[in-house]
Design an enzyme around this catalytic site. Sequence first.
Site, PDB file in Angstrom:
ATOM      1  N   GLU A 148       5.000 -77.647  16.005  1.00  0.00           N
ATOM      2  CA  GLU A 148       6.378 -77.299  15.647  1.00  0.00           C
ATOM      3  C   GLU A 148       7.328 -78.330  16.279  1.00  0.00           C
ATOM      4  OE1 GLU A 148       9.145 -73.337  15.301  1.00  0.00           O
ATOM      5  OE2 GLU A 148       7.896 -73.514  17.067  1.00  0.00           O
ATOM      6  N   GLU A 178       5.551 -64.044  21.782  1.00  0.00           N
ATOM      7  CA  GLU A 178       4.667 -64.836  20.905  1.00  0.00           C
ATOM      8  C   GLU A 178       3.863 -63.946  19.958  1.00  0.00           C
ATOM      9  OE1 GLU A 178       5.385 -67.859  20.870  1.00  0.00           O
ATOM     10  OE2 GLU A 178       6.453 -67.892  22.774  1.00  0.00           O
ATOM     11  N   GLU A 203       3.608 -70.025  19.156  1.00  0.00           N
ATOM     12  CA  GLU A 203       3.001 -68.882  18.483  1.00  0.00           C
ATOM     13  C   GLU A 203       1.973 -69.235  17.416  1.00  0.00           C
ATOM     14  OE1 GLU A 203       6.916 -69.701  16.103  1.00  0.00           O
ATOM     15  OE2 GLU A 203       6.264 -69.823  18.182  1.00  0.00           O
TER      16      GLU A 203
END
Length: 546
Positions: free
Chosen positions: A25, A198, A164
Amino acid sequence: MKGFYRSKYTTASGEVRYAAVTQFEATDARRAFPCWDEPAIKATFDVILIVPKDRVALSNMNLIERKSYPDDKNLVEVKFARTPIMSTYLVAFVVGEYDFVETRSADGVLVRVYTPVGKAEQGKFALEVAAKTLPFYKDYFNVPYPLPKIDLIAIADFAAGAMENWGLVTYRETALLIDPKNSCSSSRQWVALVVGHELAHQWFGNLVTMEWWTHLWLNEGFASWIEYLCVDHCFPEYDIWTQFVSADYTRAQELDALDNSHPIEVSVGHPSEVDEIFDAISYSKGASVIRMLHDYIGDEDFRKGMNQYLTKFQEKNAATEDLWESLEQASGKPIAAVMSTWTKQMGFPLIYVESEEKEDSRILKLSQRKFCASGPHHGEESPQWMVPISICTSESPASAKLRFLMDKPEMTVVLEGVSPDQWVKLNPGTVGFYRTQYSPSMLESLLPGIRDLSLQPVDRLGLQNDLFSMARAGLISTVEVLKVMEAFVNEPNYTVWSDLSCNLGILATLLSHTDFHEEIQDFVRDVFSPIGQRLGWDPKQGEGKC
C-alpha cells in the site's frame, strides 16, 4: 521499506540475518510483479514461492503444496491456495525465520501469531485478542470471515504501525509483541487496539474496498473507530472510550481548529499524494465523526446498514456515498446530507448555549459558528454543519434526555421536566464532534457535577478540554478555566488527569517568567495534593502498571 524488500534482524546469538517481506500500500505491488496496481482493478492471485527449505514462507492464503525444488536441494517450492478477488495492495508474502503460537477462533478460523525465533511467548496476548476479535466482527457485521486462516506477523524493519494484508497482517514488533513479565498496561492496550484495527479491515477495506484513494479516510476512520468498540467488548475494564476522547477526539479537534487543516475527504489525483492523507485528520477525526454517526443512527440500524453495505459490495469497490446510502436506507435519516457537512469541509463548530428557566422546563438557545484556534474570524461567513445534538441532565447523566439535529445557525429547544436545581449538559459521552460554550450560569451549575463525580469521566474530560481550548483561542477568560479545574480535586480517573495535567502544564509554562509563577504553582499543588496523598509514592497491592 516498500514493495518486496529485505528486512534485517539480529538472532539471539548476535548474528545479523535477513527476511524478505512485502509492503504494497499504496502503489508498490508494481515493484514486485507486473500488475494494474489500483484498488478498483481486482483479481485472484495464485502465489508460488521458491525459498530456502529452512525458512518459513507465508502468503495471504493457506499452504496447499510444498515440494523440493529440482535444481537445488536447499530450496523448496511452496504453493498457496488461490485468493478471493482482491486488490493488489493487499497481496503479501513473507520469507524468514519465525516461531508461532496458534489457536482456532470460535468460528473455526485458524489464527497464528508469528514472532521472532525464541519469542513465541510474546505472541500469546495478540493471539488471545485476535481469537476474540474475529467472532466479534463476524457477529457485528453478520458476515463471516471469508478466508480459512489469518496470520499476524511481527516484522523487524517496518515503516507503518501495521498493514491489513488479507489473511497475512504485518506489524511492527512493538504493535504485536507483549512480554508477559515486563510489558505495561498501556502496551497491552496498544496491541489490542492495533489488532482490532487491522482485523476490522479484513471486512471493511479488504472484502469491500474503496473505489479510489480519495475514499481512504473511510477505510481508516472506520477501522480507527471500531477498534475501540471491539476492545471495549473484549476488555471492558480498560475504560477505553474515555481514552478515545483523550487520544483521538481531542487530538483531532486540536489539529482541525488550525487554519491550515484540511477536509477529511481529500481528492487524490496521483497515488503519490496518498501518503499526505495518512494523518490524524483521516484517522482520528474520521473515527470521531463515525462515532458521532453511530450514536446518531443507533447501534441496531447502524449494524443493519453495515451488513447491507458489505453484502451488496463484497469483493467489489465502493465510494463513501455508497456507505451513506446503505445507512440511510437502514435508519431513514438524512445521512448523506449530514455527513457531507463533516467530510467535505474542514473544521468543526462551537455551539454556544444559554438557558432560560420556566416552572419545570428549560428553554435552551443554541447557536453555531466555526471554532478557530486563532480566535474568532470577524466579518467572515462561518460554514455551517448539520450537528446531531444530545442533551442530558443531572437526573440521568449517562443518557440523553433530548436528541435533535441542529441544521440551522440558531435554534431554540424546550427541555421538559427539568427542575431548577438540575444541571443541563450538551453532548453526554463527548460523542458529538463540536466544542460547547455555556453561559456563565450554566457553567456554574455544572461544577458540583465535577466535584461529586456525577458527571461521567469522559464528560468531565470533555468539559475541561473545551474550556481550555476556548481560553487559548481568546474566546473566554482563563479565570473561567481555573474555576473549573479547581473542581477536579476529587478526580480519580487516570485519563481525565492526563488531559488536565497536560493543560495545567501549558498554563504553568506560559506563566513561568511572570509575576504569577508562584500563584500557579500553588494552584497546581492544591489541585494535585488530594490525589497525590491518596496514591502515595510507592506501589500498592492490586494497583495496575500504567
